[in-house]
Design a protein around this motif. Structure first.
Motif, PDB file in Angstrom:
ATOM      1  N   TRP A  52      45.974  45.792  41.444  1.00 47.99           N
ATOM      2  CA  TRP A  52      44.777  45.059  41.851  1.00 47.99           C
ATOM      3  C   TRP A  52      44.482  43.917  40.877  1.00 47.99           C
ATOM      4  O   TRP A  52      44.211  42.798  41.280  1.00 47.99           O
ATOM      5  CB  TRP A  52      43.586  46.018  41.963  1.00 47.99           C
ATOM      6  N   ASP A  74      37.159  44.968  49.684  1.00 51.94           N
ATOM      7  CA  ASP A  74      38.523  45.192  49.194  1.00 51.94           C
ATOM      8  C   ASP A  74      38.489  46.053  47.933  1.00 51.94           C
ATOM      9  O   ASP A  74      39.241  47.020  47.810  1.00 51.94           O
ATOM     10  CB  ASP A  74      39.218  43.860  48.902  1.00 51.94           C
ATOM     11  N   LYS A  96      33.881  40.255  51.556  1.00 50.31           N
ATOM     12  CA  LYS A  96      35.283  40.654  51.726  1.00 50.31           C
ATOM     13  C   LYS A  96      35.865  41.156  50.402  1.00 50.31           C
ATOM     14  O   LYS A  96      36.546  42.192  50.359  1.00 50.31           O
ATOM     15  CB  LYS A  96      36.105  39.472  52.251  1.00 50.31           C
TER      16      LYS A  96
END
Length: 188
Positions: A102, A75, A71
């Motif tokens: 981010w 991302d 995941k």
């Protein structure tokens, strides 16, 4: 320098990698995102040793990775593809904003996050590509401690010299309407 501390090193390295396609900043970013070293090695192997492919949104098949690491990798890939798109369009400030968001989301301390946001917003005020801005941030500043620095010439921008002290300073192109800028009201 603050730029040698963890989130700032990640920021500078990732800016450089997004611009140049270098894998080093990608590896650091995956680690910063919480992906373990051995998991990054699996990802690197699945890209054929070309980890920079993640920057273009290529998601490798890594079935042996835990769901959490997969995941995080996905991302990163989806975000990085957007940053690279902005860079190819010359929208460096948008890429910087995306990279900073981010990284900022991964800073746990609110005070550290606020400082990071302020400093990263100042990076947008610099000119040049991501790699040029990253280089400007990571280039060591003269301290004047060595004999060469005391006797040598330091060639830098006015903005790069901010906060440094020198016995003599020469400013090139200090012409009315250029430096200071006609937009600057301080000199009126």
């Amino acid at each position: 320098s603050i730029w040698t501390r963890t989130p700032y090193v990640q920021f500078v390295g990732l800016m450089q990698s997004v611009q140049t396609g270098d894998s080093a900043g990608v590896e650091q970013a995956l680690s910063f995102a919480g992906i373990e070293h051995d998991q990054i090695e699996v990802i690197t192997e699945s890209t054929g040793g070309k980890l920079f492919r993640l920057l273009d949104g290529e998601i490798p098949s890594c079935q042996e990775l835990p769901a959490d690491a997969t995941k995080k990798m996905k991302d990163f890939c989806s975000q990085a593809k957007g940053w690279r798109t902005q860079v190819t369009r010359g929208n460096y400030d948008l890429a910087i904003t995306g990279i900073a968001c981010w990284i900022g989301e991964r800073i746990s301390s609110p005070d550290d996050r606020e400082l990071f946001e302020r400093l990263s917003s100042n990076v947008k005020k610099l000119s040049g590509s991501l790699a040029q801005r990253a280089n400007a941030l990571s280039t060591p500043r003269p301290t004047g401690d060595t004999e060469d620095e005391k006797n040598g010439v330091a060639l830098m921008t006015m903005h790069g010299s901010k906060g440094l002290e020198f016995e003599n300073v020469w400013i090139l192109a200090a012409e009315d309407g250029v430096i200071p800028s006609p937009k600057n009201t301080v000199y009126d």
